[in-house]
Each structure stands twice: as structure tokens, then as C-alpha cells.
Write a protein that holds these residues in place. Structure first.
Motif, mmCIF file in Angstrom:
data_model
loop_
_atom_site.group_PDB
_atom_site.id
_atom_site.type_symbol
_atom_site.label_atom_id
_atom_site.label_comp_id
_atom_site.label_asym_id
_atom_site.label_seq_id
_atom_site.Cartn_x
_atom_site.Cartn_y
_atom_site.Cartn_z
ATOM 1 N N LYS B 609 0.741 -4.799 -58.116
ATOM 2 C CA LYS B 609 1.307 -5.739 -59.076
ATOM 3 C C LYS B 609 2.496 -5.143 -59.822
ATOM 4 C CE LYS B 609 -3.040 -8.065 -60.186
ATOM 5 N NZ LYS B 609 -3.962 -8.366 -61.291
ATOM 6 N N ASN B 610 2.476 -3.842 -60.001
ATOM 7 C CA ASN B 610 3.441 -3.217 -60.880
ATOM 8 C C ASN B 610 4.052 -2.005 -60.183
ATOM 9 O OD1 ASN B 610 4.819 -1.858 -62.825
ATOM 10 N ND2 ASN B 610 3.177 -1.898 -64.341
ATOM 11 N N SER B 611 5.339 -2.096 -59.904
ATOM 12 C CA SER B 611 5.942 -1.058 -59.071
ATOM 13 C C SER B 611 6.123 0.262 -59.814
ATOM 14 C CB SER B 611 7.297 -1.545 -58.545
ATOM 15 O OG SER B 611 8.156 -1.781 -59.640
ATOM 16 N N LEU B 623 -1.835 3.198 -68.740
ATOM 17 C CA LEU B 623 -1.978 2.265 -69.853
ATOM 18 C C LEU B 623 -0.618 1.987 -70.487
ATOM 19 C CD1 LEU B 623 -4.010 0.718 -71.531
ATOM 20 C CD2 LEU B 623 -4.212 2.705 -73.024
ATOM 21 N N GLU B 624 0.214 3.033 -70.543
ATOM 22 C CA GLU B 624 1.493 2.881 -71.226
ATOM 23 C C GLU B 624 2.635 2.501 -70.295
ATOM 24 O OE1 GLU B 624 1.513 6.653 -73.063
ATOM 25 O OE2 GLU B 624 0.023 6.055 -74.551
ATOM 26 N N ALA B 625 2.317 2.372 -69.006
ATOM 27 C CA ALA B 625 3.389 2.071 -68.060
ATOM 28 C C ALA B 625 3.998 0.709 -68.348
ATOM 29 C CB ALA B 625 2.835 2.088 -66.629
ATOM 30 N N PRO B 626 5.324 0.598 -68.212
ATOM 31 C CA PRO B 626 5.950 -0.707 -68.448
ATOM 32 C C PRO B 626 5.627 -1.643 -67.293
ATOM 33 C CG PRO B 626 7.581 0.855 -67.674
ATOM 34 C CD PRO B 626 6.306 1.621 -67.824
ATOM 35 N N GLY B 627 5.594 -2.907 -67.581
ATOM 36 C CA GLY B 627 5.489 -3.887 -66.509
ATOM 37 C C GLY B 627 4.085 -4.371 -66.214
ATOM 38 N N ASN B 628 3.084 -3.876 -66.939
ATOM 39 C CA ASN B 628 1.743 -4.396 -66.724
ATOM 40 C C ASN B 628 1.670 -5.844 -67.218
ATOM 41 O OD1 ASN B 628 0.564 -2.200 -65.530
ATOM 42 N ND2 ASN B 628 0.015 -1.256 -67.496
#
Lengths: 319, 671
Positions: B609-611, B623-628
């Protein structure tokens, strides 16, 4: 018809993209491994059919048995091909920048953690491939060379990791995007073109030439249009070829290689010329800096500085 | 700096085959060709050797490669030579020979990878063809052993491995072959067996030894010099005495110009009097015969027995016949029956007493004297047998040459030295001259007991000829004049009968049969014979019938539907097993690390879902990754916290840890 195939390919690559997302490193497992017989595997199946037919028609049990035997060998080849490639660890390690039009080298690390991996071919179809054998517990670094035609950040994308071990009948493969990239510098373009320290006029170019005229440093190939004063006539008498005498200019004030100083040519040509200039400056041990719209690299003189400058040229306007 | 190896190579194989691959192809050629040495013309073997030598020399760089004109003329020349030596007969042997020739020529011009693959496949096929002419244990072992070399040559062709690793891959290929055995065994048992799909036009030229349907002087004596096996017999019970082991093969009822043969009537009787054949193995039987291929359509049976099972039939005269020539080991089962005496018509009596006129005048005169002095046919026959016993007749495998005409006279009143054929022939003439209906029977007598296997082995040297006479009220009765001369021949075999003269297998000094007196030799021979017998009767002769009876033991019915079902189940088991075998290491590893496994699932699911998410990120980074996705955030948060507790905080007891993991698993499923 073509569009159907293209659509199919698009769907497949989309599916692969979802199934195997780009990663930094990977240990191949059943999720990422695909297996199909090679054309020799299909022909082998034909051989098995022929043997079984011979066995039936001559009522010969043992020829029949050989047919079954080769069939089970073919089945076991599927397993062997899978086991040979699964568990292989692979990671993109490093790439060395190159100039546009050259071969760029991408360095990978593969490691065998639990078993031997034989005859693994890694690379990009159809350009270049590398074959490696790795023994259990070993890791191998190897370089794949790829032609890099264009300036910029080159991402070759999904690479193929494949093997037909053990008998060439079954191909096991995986597509992996290991986020490999290579920075491609502009192809250096030597210019007699004028460039000024400021907004110089085109005729005054000769005076403004940075290659100095005082201290003789060496010879280089003569470029048509250069002053005949600089031709090395003695050398010409010896070899029949034109060489120009090069003179080094003593370290003086830093030179600015400025994008806006080039008044002709599109961006690519200008960058190519700047690239040549950076290399020339570096070769002459002259302090130099680079000015690009939106980016300034302060004058310096070192290998690192050179690479920084070239990278800036390569990645312009990305920054 | 870059420390890696810089070797660039194209993905598709280079057009030329590598050296180490070529060596392996040549190694594999040797057994593939030599496996056929019995059927190949001598020059072809020499040609194969020359091709190997040439290829080796070219490979070493000693001689240049041939140009295409030389290759083409070599091809034309050898094909013509082959056509000439094979006399343009389309036999299996010639087909195989031609294949070998094509195979050798392929090696001459072998260059590309494609050629190398095709050559390897030809090697495998040619090796398998070696089983056409013999399926003995030894031959099968030979073929399968060298299959391994053929398969390694495939490895060499396909992978450009170094010589050293190829040699070690020979080991792994044999390991693979061992693994293939269970699959092979299952397929061998369940693969449906049926008759030939179409008749094969190729005939085998007779390279077989065995009895012929005419007997002229010397035939049986030639067989007596052969240590080859004719057939093997297992008895259910009641093993007959050696002197009763008369294996009837042929009835020769016609005597003409010095030779006994089958008359037109006899051939018709054999051809048309067959009972419908019965393939079932369930009938009760007394003995089972396993006939070695002899390329003739007859089998052998004891007096008064009928065929109960096998792909053959019994004639009214109690002979065993096949519908076509026996080209592979074939079994049939016989049951002994009490026979009632057969009646002969006057025409038949006439046929069985027919003799050429003006031949053997002395014998005919003597016949007249006997008839006058003795009343009953029984008495006359007994008189003749006693006469043979008492008048210096000798049993020998080295008889003096007899003249081409009036042989019976020359034998009975002259040399008096000979073997079964001489006695049967001349006494047969005498009986016919006496007016007793007589026919010659040829077959085998006796046999050698294999104590290990409990079966009887009948060899070619057991070939024998005797007589049958028709007596009113009794029918056909066996009379063996040889037994009257040399009782040892029928009681203990030909070896004993000619022990003094030492002519037993005198032409084959190395035949194991010659050394049966040496204990260890005879023991080894027994063991080998036993193994081969078990191999042929249990494994090679596994056919439609045995399959049916074996499968019906498990399925209750040999219906084709059940066989299909069984095949499907087998396939499922096979593929399931293979899959399990290949994936097991991964599963086992995963099972040992349940937390890591769930974490991998979690990361993989998110990565789709999130590259920006990739394996190797810590829970916190994820948890802190952008784009979730906004909707996923609470679940991700809860999962990440759970993982942090499991991985870093340490959960006090096992059960609580497992509970937490189950909870995480459910949450991942919902993502």
C-alpha cells in the motif's frame, strides 16, 4: 493484437510491482520465485513421451521405466531449481558514476546463508548479465555493467535473478527492484565555444581562454580551429599528426564555471561543456567553483569536489 | 572502491559450446554407443571411436576443425556404407545402428549450444534403447548408471560450470536419481498398461538361439554347445523327477530327404486348434514358465498339460503357441490334465507311417524281421530299445560324419555313435518301417535346479529330440531311444552324459556353466540366476494383468475409472510431496520464528500500500513512515506497540506472549 499483448505485459508488470515491492535487500523466498520449463524442458518432455511410446509399442517395461525415470528427474529439477535460487541474499551495494554513453558499473552483494547456489545469473535483459556460484556461508561482490545513455539519475529498475541449474530444463527466476541507481554525468563536450567570466562577448573568447599560454605542460590532440601558434610542429614532423601544446596557468583566482555564462546551446549542451570544463580545471589543478541556477558549489580542488560538481551537473535541475 | 569481480556476459548462451561441456558429451557417448555393441556393425564402432579421437584432438588444438565439404562427404560416405552393410533390411537392429551413426555424425558437426542439447537428448534416448534387446538386471543397471553421466552432460551444457564442480555435481545427480526412484516406482506401478498402439513394422533379425522347426543333422548338437538359458519354470508343488521333464516344443511328423519337419496338416492343427486365450492369473496352475525371447512363436510344455493363463494358447496336441514371435521374456501358466487316448483315422495312420521309398534299405529289411518275430507293437518297441542298450551304441557329442543318403543304415549298422537326434531320427524311421505311427518331438529335457530361487532353469544345451508312437488303445506314448543308450542323459543331464569325453560346452571355455562343479562358481551362478529371475518375473513382467490383480487388491476392482482415480491421487501425492519437500526448509524456519514471521507479513502488507515502507524498518519507523493510509493508522499503531512489547519489552510468560501474537495476527489480517 499488439495492444492486447502490451496490455497483458502491463498487467503482469503491475502485478509483479504489487507482489514484489522494491526493497533494499532481499532473501529470495517462494513469494518472489517463479518457475517455468525452458524450451529444452519442453523438448525433454517430448523425449519422455517418445520413450513411453517406444516402451508401449515394443512392450518393453524397462524403456517405459526409463521414461518414468526421466519424468521424475524433470519433476525433481523443479525442486532443485527452486532450492537453488531460494534463500539467496542479494543487496545493491554501490555504484560508481559514469559519463553518459559509457558503461556504468553497479555493484551488488550476494550471499549464501544456508546452502550453495550454483550458476545464478543476475542482471538486466537483454543488456548484461553476470553468472555467480556461491558456496554456503560465502558472500560475493560483483559488478554488472550497464550502458548509460543519458545524463541524470539512472534507475535500471527490476533486475532478473535466474538460474537453469541443474540441467537447463527448468528456469527459476525472480524480478527484484533493489533500488539500484547510478549517477550519470553529462558526456563532456570540448568547446572552442566562448565562455566568459562575466557576460563576455563572443569575439573576445581567445583572450579569455582558461588554458594558459605561459608554462608548457604537455601535448594533446589538436582540435581544428585552435590557433596555429600552439601546434607542436616538431611533433608533427615526427608523427604526421597535429598536436597542440598545452600550457598550464599558475594557480590564481578561482574560476567560476557558470551555467549562465554559456550563451549558446540548450541545457544539455551547456551542461556537457561545463562537465568538460570541470574535468579540465581539475586536471590543471585550478581552483574552480560551479554555478547552476539554484545551486552554487564553492571553489575548491579535490576529487570529492570534482565528484560533487559533476553530480550537481548530472542531477540538474533536481539539485 | 569497487572490489567485485568484473565479468560481463550475455544472458543468452554464447553460440559455441564450452570445452568442459564437450568433454562430458564425449564421456556420455561411450556408454551410449557401447551399450549396443552386439547389434552394431564393427566398422560403426570403429567410426565412433574415430569421431571421439577426432573431437578430442580438435579440442586439444592438435588438428584443425573439418570444413563443411569434408563433413558433408563424410556423412554421405558413412550413410552409404551403412546402407550397404545393413543390406537394406528394416530391422530394429539396423534402425538402432542408423541412429548411432546419426548420433556420431552429430558429434562431428557439434558446435552450438542447441546442438549440444540435442546431442545430450540423443545420448539419453540411445542409452534407453539399449534395453530393447535385453532387460536383464545387469543391462538395466548399466543403462541407469550411465543415465547419470548423460544428465551431468546436460548440466555441463546448460550451466558453464567448471570441470571440478561438474565432477562433484555427478554426486548430486546420483543423489537426485535416488530421489527419483520412489516417483519412478509409483509411476511404474500405476501407469496404465496396454497393448501396442500400432504394430511396429520393424522386425528383429534373428540373433536368438533356440530350436528350429526342422531338424536336420547337427542342429541339436549346435544347441548343446550353447550355455544360454531357454526358459525357467516354477512348480507349485509336485516337482516331477528329472527323467520325466520332457519339455515338448514341436511335433515333427514329416520325414523327407533326410530331415524331419512339420507337415502341412501339423501346421494347420497348431494354427487352428487353439482355445481362446486366457489372460487371468487367478486360475489354479501346476507350473509357470518364464520363456526367454527366442523370436519364434512356440513355447514348451510337459506332456498332458494345458495352458491356463498367459498371452498364448494350447493346441489340441498339448503344445503351447503364441500368436506372434516371442521377443521379450514372456510367462504362461500350465495345468496338468489326465488325457484320454487319441484315436487316429486311417489317413492319419498312413501319414504317420510315411517314409520315402528306396531310402535306408537295410533298416527297412530289419524292420520286416522284427515285425515277424514279435507280435505286439509294445514288444517290437521294447526289443528295439533293448537292442540299442546292448549293442555298443554310444552317446557322444562328437559323432563321426554320416553319408548324405541312407543315414539310418549308416548309423544303425555302421557308426553307432551319436546323440539324441541320431537316435530319434533313425529309430523313428525304423518304427515307421515297422508300421507303427511315429512322430519326432523336439524340445528340452531336464533342467538345472536353482536351489536359492526354487525354480528350474532349462538351458539351450538341454535341447533334446525323442519319439512319440501311437499305440491302439493307449494313444500317443513317449519313447526316448537316447535314454535306452545313455540313461545318464535323461537322469542327470547332458553334462554327466558326456563327462568322460569332455565335450560339454567345449566351444565356450569361459562359460560359467562349464564350471558348475566348482562350488563357489555354482553358488554365484545360482545367486545371479535367482536375482535375474526375480527381476524378470516380478519387475520386468509387470503387465496389464499383474497391474489389474495388484490394484484390485487395493481398490477391489480393476476398473479403468479406479485406475484413473488412482493416477489422479498419485499425481496429487507426487506434486504435494515435491512442493512440501521444496518449501519445507522455509516453513520450518518460519515456524521457529513466529514473531519475525508475523512482522514480515505486516511489513509486506504495508509495503504494497505504501511505497515508502520496506523490510528492514523498525516498528517505530513504520509507524512514522509517511504515506500510511489514514484508515489504517490506529491498527498500525496498535500492531507496532504490540511488536515493541514482544520484541523489546519482553513478555513475562509464554502464554501471554502467544496470546499477544495471536492478537497481532488478527489485526494484520484486517489490514
Amino acid at each position: 493484437m499488439v495492444s492486447v499483448i502490451q496490455q497483458f505485459e502491463k498487467r503482469v508488470s503491475f502485478w509483479v510491482e504489487r507482489r514484489i515491492p522494491p526493497v533494499n535487500q532481499v532473501e529470495l523466498s517462494h513469494r518472489e520465485i517463479f518457475i517455468l520449463p525452458t524450451r529444452w524442458g519442453v523438448l525433454f518432455l517430448g523425449l519422455i513421451g517418445l520413450l513411453i511410446l517406444t516402451g508401449i509399442n515394443y512392450q518393453n517395461s524397462m524403456i517405459l521405466a526409463v521414461g518414468f525415470f526421466l519424468f521424475s528427474i524433470l519433476l525433481l529439477n523443479i525442486v532443485s531449481a527452486y532450492r537453488n535460487i531460494s534463500g539467496l541474499y542479494i543487496k545493491f551495494h554501490h555504484s560508481e558514476p559514469c559519463f553518459a554513453g559509457d558503461l556504468g558499473g553497479l555493484e551488488f552483494v550476494v550471499a549464501a546463508r544456508e546452502k550453495n547456489h550454483s550458476s545464478i545469473e543476475i542482471g538486466w535483459v537483454p543488456e548484461s548479465f553476470n553468472t555467480v556460484d556461491i558456496e554456503k556461508g560465502q558472500s560475493v561482490r560483483f559488478i554488472i555493467e550497464l550502458p548509460c545513455p543519458e545524463r541524470g539519475r539512472y534507475r535500471p529498475g527490476r533486475m532478473l535473478i535466474t538460474s537453469v541449474f541443474p540441467m537447463g530444463l527448468i528456469r527459476a527466476w525472480s524480478w527484484q527492484d533493489l533500488k539500484a541507481e547510478i549517477i550519470v554525468y553529462p558526456k563532456p563536450l570540448e568547446s572552442q565555444m566562448v565562455w566568459g567570466q562575466a557576460e563576455g562577448d563572443q569575439q573576445s573568447g581567445k583572450k579569455a581562454m582558461i588554458p594558459g599560454q605561459e608554462d608548457f605542460e604537455g601535448l594533446r590532440s589538436y582540435v581544428p580551429g585552435e590557433s596555429l601558434n600552439r601546434v607542436a610542429w616538431k611533433k608533427y614532423a615526427q608523427s604526421g599528426e597535429f598536436y597542440s601544446k598545452e600550457f598550464a596557468q599558475p594557480l590564481t583566482d578561482p574560476e567560476w564555471i557558470d551555467f549562465s555564462a554559456y550563451s549558446v546551446g540548450d541545457t544539455e549542451i551547456r551542461l556537457a561543456m561545463m562537465c568538460h570544463q570541470v574535468l579540465a580545471m581539475n586536471a590543471k589543478r585550478q581552483l574552480y567553483g560551479v554555478r547552476l541556477p539554484g545551486k552554487v558549489i564553492a571553489p575548491d580542488l579535490s576529487e570529492l569536489h570534482k565528484n560533487q560538481c559533476l553530480s550537481a551537473l548530472a542531477l540538474y535541475p533536481e539539485g | 572502491m569497487m572490489g567485485g569481480r568484473r565479468l560481463s556476459r550475455h544472458f543468452n548462451h554464447p553460440p559455441r559450446v564450452e570445452r568442459q561441456a564437450l568433454i562430458w558429451l564425449i564421456i556420455a557417448l561411450i556408454p551410449a554407443t557401447l551399450g549396443h555393441w552386439e547389434v552394431l556393425p564393427g566398422w560403426l564402432i570403429l567410426f565412433a571411436a574415430a569421431v571421439v579421437a577426432f573431437r578430442m584432438a580438435a579440442f586439444k588444438g592438435w588438428i584443425p576443425e573439418l570444413n563443411k565439404w569434408i563433413k558433408a562427404s563424410l556423412m554421405v560416405l558413412t550413410v552409404l556404407l551403412f546402407a550397404w552393410t545393413s543390406r537394406r533390411q528394416f530391422t530394429v537392429e539396423n534402425a538402432v545402428g542408423f541412429f548411432v551413426l546419426a548420433y556420431c555424425l552429430k558429434l562431428v558437426e557439434l558446435k552450438s549450444h542447441r546442438d549440444a542439447y540435442i546431442f545430450s537428448f540423443m545420448t539419453l534416448f540411445l542409452l534407453a534403447l539399449g534395453l530393447l534387446f535385453s532387460q536383464s538386471l545387469f543391462r538395466t543397471a548399466f543403462v541407469f548408471t550411465f543415465m547419470g553421466v548423460g544428465l551431468v552432460s546436460l548440466t555441463a551444457v546448460s550451466t558453464q560450470m567448471k570441470m571440478k564442480s561438474l565432477v562433484s555435481s555427478l554426486g548430486s545427480v546420483y543423489r537426485l536419481m535416488l530421489l527419483a526412484v520412489p516417483v519412478l516406482a509409483i509411476l511404474y506401478v500405476v501407469f496404465p498398461r496396454f497393448g501396442p498402439l500400432w504394430s511396429m513394422p520393424l522386425n528383429s533379425s534373428s540373433a536368438f538361439t533356440g530350436l528350429d522347426d526342422t531338424v536336420s543333422p547337427g542342429d541339436v548338437a549346435n544347441l548343446a554347445q550353447s550355455g544360454e538359458r531357454a526358459f525357467r519354470v516354477t512348480f507349485r508343488d509336485n516337482i516331477p523327477l528329472p527323467k520325466d521333464l520332457y519339455w515338448k516344443g514341436l511335433i515333427l511328423d514329416r520325414y523327407f530327404s533326410g530331415r524331419w519337419s512339420r507337415s502341412f496338416f501339423q501346421e494347420n492343427t497348431e494354427r487352428w486348434s487353439g482355445k481362446p486365450r486366457n489372460l487371468s492369473r487367478d486360475e489354479a496352475f501346476d507350473y509357470e514358465v518364464l520363456l526367454d525371447p527366442h523370436n519364434r512363436s512356440w513355447g514348451f510344455s510337459l506332456d498332458g498339460s494345458q495352458l491356463v493363463a498367459g498371452d498364448a494358447y494350447s493346441t489340441t496336441q498339448g503344445l503351447v503357441r503364441f500368436t506372434k514371435e516371442v521377443k521379450s521374456a514372456t510367462w504362461y501358466r500350465m495345468k496338468r490334465e489326465v488325457q484320454s487316448g487319441e484315436q487316429l483315422t486311417p489317413a492319419e495312420i498312413d501319414r504317420y507311417t510315411k517314409l520315402p521309398q528306396l531310402e535306408n534299405p537295410q533298416t527297412i529289411t530289419w524292420a520286416g524281421q522284427i515285425v515277424q518275430s514279435h507280435d505286439s507293437p509294445r514288444g517290437q518297441i521294447n526289443y528295439v530299445l533293448e537292442f540299442l542298450n546292448e549293442n555298443n551304441f554310444f552317446y557322444t557329442l562328437n559323432p563321426p560324419l554320416l553319408p548324405s543318403s541312407d543315414r539310418a543304415d549308416a548309423f544303425l549298422f555302421g557308426s553307432r555313435r551319436g546323440f539324441c537326434e541320431h537316435y530319434a531320427s533313425s529309430i523313428g524311421i525304423l518304427f515307421r518301417a515297422m508300421g507303427i505311427p511315429t512322430r519326432m518331438v523336439v524340445g528340452y529335457q531336464g533342467g538345472e535346479w536353482n536351489t536359492q530361487g526354487g525354480f528350474l532353469v532349462v538351458h539351450q544345451y538341454d535341447a533334446h529330440a525323442w519319439l512319440e508312437v501311437w499305440l491302439r488303445g493307449e494313444g500317443w506314448v513317449r519313447v526316448d531311444p537316447t535314454a535306452a543308450v545313455s540313461p545318464a542323459r535323461v537322469e542327470s543331464g547332458i553334462r554327466e552324459a558326456v563327462a568322460e569325453e569332455g565335450t560339454f560346452l567345449q566351444n565356450s571355455p569361459l562359460s560359467l556353466s562349464r564350471f558348475s562343479d566348482v562350488n563357489i562358481v555354482s553358488w554365484i551362478r545360482d545367486q545371479a540366476e535367482y536375482l535375474n529371475y526375480m527381476w524378470i518375473s516380478r519387475v520386468v513382467n509387470y503387465d496389464q494383468e499383474s497391474q489389474k490383480s495388484l490394484l484390485s487388491r487395493f481398490l477391489g476392482n480393476g476398473d479403468i475409472k479406479y485406475i484413473a482415480m488412482l493416477l489422479a491421487v498419485t499425481a496429487a501425492v507426487l506434486f504435494g510431496g515435491l512442493g512440501l519437500y521444496s518449501l519445507w526448509p522455509e516453513w520450518a524456519k518460519n515456524r521457529k520464528q513466529p514473531v519475525q514471521r508475523q512482522y514480515h507479513r505486516f511489513v509486506r502488507k504495508l509495503a504494497v500500500k505504501n511505497s515508502s515502507i520496506h523490510p528492514g524498518m523498525t516498528p517505530r519507523q513504520i509507524l512514522e513512515a509517511p504515506g500510511n493510509l489514514e484508515a489504517d493508522r490506529p491498527t498500525i499503531r496498535s500492531i507496532v506497540l504490540g511488536f515493541e512489547r514482544l520484541l523489546f519489552a519482553g513478555v513475562s510468560d509464554r502464554a501471554a506472549g502467544q496470546q499477544l501474537l495471536r492478537q497481532i495476527k488478527r489485526q494484520i489480517n484486517r489490514l
